[in-house]
Enzyme design. Structure first.
Site, short mmCIF file in Angstrom:
data_model
loop_
_atom_site.label_atom_id
_atom_site.label_comp_id
_atom_site.label_asym_id
_atom_site.label_seq_id
_atom_site.Cartn_x
_atom_site.Cartn_y
_atom_site.Cartn_z
N GLU A 232 0.69 -1.19 0.11
CA GLU A 232 -0.01 -0.07 0.07
C GLU A 232 0.84 1.22 -0.05
O GLU A 232 0.52 2.19 0.78
CB GLU A 232 -0.95 -0.04 1.14
CG GLU A 232 -1.80 -1.24 1.05
CD GLU A 232 -2.70 -1.37 2.40
OE1 GLU A 232 -2.73 -0.46 3.23
OE2 GLU A 232 -3.71 -2.32 2.34
N GLU A 340 -5.65 -10.65 -1.62
CA GLU A 340 -6.58 -10.74 -0.28
C GLU A 340 -8.17 -10.47 -0.83
O GLU A 340 -9.09 -9.91 -0.13
CB GLU A 340 -6.29 -9.37 0.36
CG GLU A 340 -4.76 -9.29 0.63
CD GLU A 340 -4.40 -8.00 1.48
OE1 GLU A 340 -5.32 -7.21 2.05
OE2 GLU A 340 -3.11 -7.97 1.62
#
Ligand code: 9MR
Length: 440
Positions: A232, A340
């Site tokens: 991220e 994910e």
């Protein structure tokens, strides 16, 4: 006459009582059998009662509150207790059904290496990732203090059961010890104004990062092939489109290059190194990530692939945009992994809660979309080397606690570990719907 009819009455009464007793026994036994079958086949049609009351997003294992896979709409809750979770042995294994395409994985906590959850995972997945215990603060909570126990447990469980592993994550702005960002005197590096001291702080930060990465990679390089090196780092709303984390503010993009280089040096050529992010389907974010990765590759930074978290919902984004992003990174010569995956029943900015009354049509809409998504994944298996779900069953998912505490159901198995319509949409669409009543 009166005496005979009295005896007759008595006999009839006894006979009737006996008949009623037999009928009651027959009913009781057959109901018991049905419930047993329901546990095996996942066919309960009863809306289960307990409202999902939780104080945090971290549910206890085997939390069986709330839902059957097919609750009737707007019906009052029954007083029957929720069915106990059970693992259906008579359904296809997810990993086998996808064996010609890619490994299929799930995120796991150490406690899930035992009990029924472990059985469910062993039956259906052939790849694991630690949901939390391999993050920076879990492994190195303070400088030089490494905690391996929980991570080791997941590695052992995977090895014992012939599963591969992904590592998540060497670097992140969240779940990282504050000590990384303090100078030698314990002062926050961010507060430093002196340019020379800032430069020394940057060196110290990168040295700590290098040591963190090497210690972990050296320990697990023979057990784990695929690694989330950084997580991220793109944020289109921040200056330069780079997340304004302490990592970035102190070191620019040098922390990214340092982490990838250290991982490659410690792990050798056989491990695969990923840059992982969410929202990679969003063209603005995708293009900023693309630009960053291209630049780093040109500098010789060893990046093997992009991890697409794929936290999506039943409304969006489009499957085409998810695939388009993979195609774009493949053109750079990179691998892609879905890292994910889950599918919320709510739009991202919606705070409402279905409670124990999730409408059937939402679960069917979810199944449609899971089906469509896996169809596209399979068609792109040449540029997609793994698909990992962020959990396995709806009793344990971060989405029951984010953005508010509520009932969500983003995965392929329900709270009793029964295959949802979404499972069948992925594994065998012909059995969608029919599985509620059909014996194997
Ligand atoms: O699922 C994880 C949850 O248990 C943690 O509380 C949370 C802390 O930030 O992290 C969750 O996992 C995140 C993952 O590490 C990175 N991508 C987003 C995931 C969901 O928030």
């Amino acid at each position: 006459m009166a005496k005979i009819s009295k005896e007759k009455r008595k006999a009839i009464t006894i006979l009737l009582a006996a008949v009623m007793l037999v009928a009651a026994v027959v009913l009781f036994v057959s109901r018991g059998q049905e419930q047993g079958e329901e546990n095996i086949q996942g066919t309960t049609e009863t809306a289960l009662a307990t409202p999902a009351v939780r104080s945090s997003g971290q549910e206890a294992e085997g939390d069986s509150a709330a839902l059957s896979s097919e609750p009737p709409k707007n019906t009052p809750t029954s007083s029957a207790p929720p069915a106990e979770p059970s693992v259906q042995q008579d359904i296809p294994a997810l990993a086998e059904s996808l064996a010609d395409y890619f490994p299929i994985g799930a995120a796991i906590e150490p406690a899930q290496t035992g009990g029924l959850k472990a059985e469910l995972l062993k039956k259906h997945v052939n790849m694991l990732v630690a949901e939390n215990v391999m993050k920076p603060d879990a492994i190195q909570p303070s400088e030089g203090v490494f905690k391996w126990e929980h991570a080791d447990r997941i590695v052992s469980f995977a090895k014992e059961n012939g599963m591969t592993l992904r590592f998540h994550t060497l670097v992140w702005h969240s779940q990282v010890g504050a000590w990384f960002f303090k100078d030698a005197e314990g002062k926050p590096m961010m507060d430093e104004t002196d340019p020379d001291k800032r430069e020394r702080n940057k060196e110290l930060l990168l040295k700590r990062l290098d040591a963190h990465v090497r210690a972990i990679v050296e320990r697990y390089k023979d057990d784990i092939r695929d690694w989330d090196v950084v997580n991220e780092v793109i944020e289109p709303g921040d200056p330069d489109g780079m997340r304004a984390s302490e990592w970035y503010k102190i070191s620019g993009t040098d922390f990214i290059a340092t982490a990838f280089r250290a991982a490659r040096e410690a792990g050798g050529p056989n491990i695969r190194l990923y840059i992982n992010d969410y929202g990679t389907d969003n063209p603005v974010k995708r293009d900023r990530l693309y630009e960053l990765v291209k630049e780093l590759l040109e500098q010789g930074v060893p990046i093997d692939g992009v991890g697409h978290q794929t936290h999506i919902d039943v409304y969006g984004p489009t499957v085409a945009s998810i695939i388009a992003s993979m195609v774009k990174f493949a053109e750079l010569g990179l691998d892609n992994q879905v890292t994910e995956l889950d599918m919320s029943l709510y739009r991202w900015n919606d705070r409402s809660d279905y409670g124990d009354q999730i409408p059937d049509n939402m679960l069917e809409q979810q199944a449609d979309r899971y089906g469509e998504l896996f169809h596209a994944f399979k068609a792109h298996k040449d540029i997609l080397s793994a698909v990992v779900l962020w959990g396995i069953s709806d009793d344990h998912t971060w989405l029951n606690g984010f953005p508010v505490t509520r009932t969500n159901a983003p995965l392929l198995f329900d709270r009793q570990y029964q295959a949802k319509s979404a499972f069948w949409a992925v594994v065998d669409p012909a059995r969608r719907g029919s599985v509620q009543t059909t014996a194997p």
